[in-house]
Design a protein around this motif. Sequence first.
Motif, mmCIF file in Angstrom:
data_model
loop_
_atom_site.group_PDB
_atom_site.id
_atom_site.type_symbol
_atom_site.label_atom_id
_atom_site.label_comp_id
_atom_site.label_asym_id
_atom_site.label_seq_id
_atom_site.Cartn_x
_atom_site.Cartn_y
_atom_site.Cartn_z
ATOM 1 N N MET A 201 -1.691 6.595 -1.207
ATOM 2 C CA MET A 201 -1.719 5.406 -0.359
ATOM 3 C C MET A 201 -1.464 5.777 1.094
ATOM 4 O O MET A 201 -0.754 6.735 1.393
ATOM 5 C CB MET A 201 -0.677 4.396 -0.843
ATOM 6 C CG MET A 201 -0.997 3.766 -2.180
ATOM 7 S SD MET A 201 0.198 2.481 -2.637
ATOM 8 C CE MET A 201 1.555 3.498 -3.190
ATOM 9 N N MET A 202 -2.027 4.987 2.006
ATOM 10 C CA MET A 202 -1.747 5.151 3.424
ATOM 11 C C MET A 202 -0.366 4.578 3.720
ATOM 12 O O MET A 202 0.098 3.660 3.034
ATOM 13 C CB MET A 202 -2.799 4.435 4.273
ATOM 14 C CG MET A 202 -4.195 4.997 4.131
ATOM 15 S SD MET A 202 -5.392 4.195 5.259
ATOM 16 C CE MET A 202 -4.907 4.959 6.812
ATOM 17 N N GLY B 26 7.251 -3.451 6.285
ATOM 18 C CA GLY B 26 5.864 -3.047 6.078
ATOM 19 C C GLY B 26 5.010 -3.050 7.332
ATOM 20 O O GLY B 26 5.455 -2.686 8.423
ATOM 21 N N ILE B 27 3.761 -3.469 7.177
ATOM 22 C CA ILE B 27 2.803 -3.483 8.284
ATOM 23 C C ILE B 27 3.276 -4.392 9.413
ATOM 24 O O ILE B 27 3.129 -4.070 10.592
ATOM 25 C CB ILE B 27 1.411 -3.920 7.776
ATOM 26 C CG1 ILE B 27 0.865 -2.899 6.770
ATOM 27 C CG2 ILE B 27 0.434 -4.077 8.936
ATOM 28 C CD1 ILE B 27 -0.402 -3.343 6.053
ATOM 29 N N SER C 24 -5.975 -8.987 6.245
ATOM 30 C CA SER C 24 -6.620 -9.208 4.958
ATOM 31 C C SER C 24 -6.380 -7.963 4.101
ATOM 32 O O SER C 24 -5.260 -7.459 4.047
ATOM 33 C CB SER C 24 -8.117 -9.486 5.162
ATOM 34 O OG SER C 24 -8.767 -9.681 3.929
ATOM 35 N N SER C 25 -7.420 -7.443 3.480
ATOM 36 C CA SER C 25 -7.283 -6.298 2.590
ATOM 37 C C SER C 25 -8.670 -5.796 2.214
ATOM 38 O O SER C 25 -9.652 -6.544 2.297
ATOM 39 C CB SER C 25 -6.534 -6.715 1.315
ATOM 40 O OG SER C 25 -6.624 -5.728 0.311
ATOM 41 N N GLY D 263 -6.572 -0.597 2.604
ATOM 42 C CA GLY D 263 -6.521 -0.368 1.168
ATOM 43 C C GLY D 263 -5.059 -0.381 0.727
ATOM 44 O O GLY D 263 -4.196 -0.923 1.438
ATOM 45 N N SER D 264 -4.769 0.223 -0.407
ATOM 46 C CA SER D 264 -3.385 0.267 -0.890
ATOM 47 C C SER D 264 -2.503 0.957 0.141
ATOM 48 O O SER D 264 -2.823 2.038 0.626
ATOM 49 C CB SER D 264 -3.324 1.017 -2.219
ATOM 50 O OG SER D 264 -4.068 0.333 -3.199
ATOM 51 N N THR D 265 -1.412 0.313 0.477
ATOM 52 C CA THR D 265 -0.515 0.788 1.525
ATOM 53 C C THR D 265 0.898 0.923 0.971
ATOM 54 O O THR D 265 1.347 0.083 0.185
ATOM 55 C CB THR D 265 -0.504 -0.204 2.709
ATOM 56 O OG1 THR D 265 -1.850 -0.409 3.158
ATOM 57 C CG2 THR D 265 0.339 0.310 3.859
#
Length: 267
Positions: free
Chosen positions: A214-215, A21-22, A146-147, A191-193
């Motif tokens: 989603m991004m 993921g990120i 965070s988010s 946001g939603s990823t």
Amino acid sequence: MNTTHPKHSKKTALITGAASGIGYQLACLFAADDYNLVLVDKNGIKLAEIAEKFQSKFEIFVKDIVKDLSISTSPEEIFTELQQANIKINVLVNNAGFGTYGLFNQTDLTAELEMLQVNLVCLTHLTKLFLKDMVKQGEGRILNVSSAAAFQPGPLMAVYFATKAYILSFSEAIANELEGTGVTVTVLCPGSTESAFHQRTGMADSKMLKSKRMMDAQTVAEMGYRGLMKGKIIVIPGFINKLLTKIVRFVPRKMVTKIVRSMQEEK
């Protein structure tokens, strides 16, 4: 995989939750910018693969540390291991985190306590441990993930949203405290990823995820990375996400909570 000891001329970034993921995408960006890496995740097999790949492709030092961050002793163990190896951390990326989904009176307490440990306690603990040396050296960067969830309550993900609100508040506060020290704090609020996060939480069929595009994790990581390097305090990827975080300030909290509940419910 641990290669030879890092050259002192290169800076080192520590990234938690680096196996996917990120976190993985951020590791790619740091590696491409010639940073040595300390990668932390509980997926040891994936970490070893990434370390070997980065060592070959970027010719950097990579230390992989396999840790379950839901265990309270993990932050201190990571810090001690790096001190003993004489590895100085110039950038700390607190990316690791997960969520749970469902009515609070029905969700699993053990999972939620582990989530608090990973999302909140571990992040705070690692920041405390590495920040002191950064201030002493007069330079350093911290990126806390965070988010967009941090800006409002989240029925059906009550504890998760609350942990992200903590990260936002905590990051803004210490960013203020650190002005003039040479150390910056950035909080990334995507946001939603696109990731395995939603499948793990069991909310893949929620209206929110079904109704919006989603991004991708790479785009989110790139925006977070640029913001970190510029010393920005808050980075919110995407125009719609930025807009929504501003709108909620002007809508009654009770209404915002009802809207979030509606979006979180299964379609």
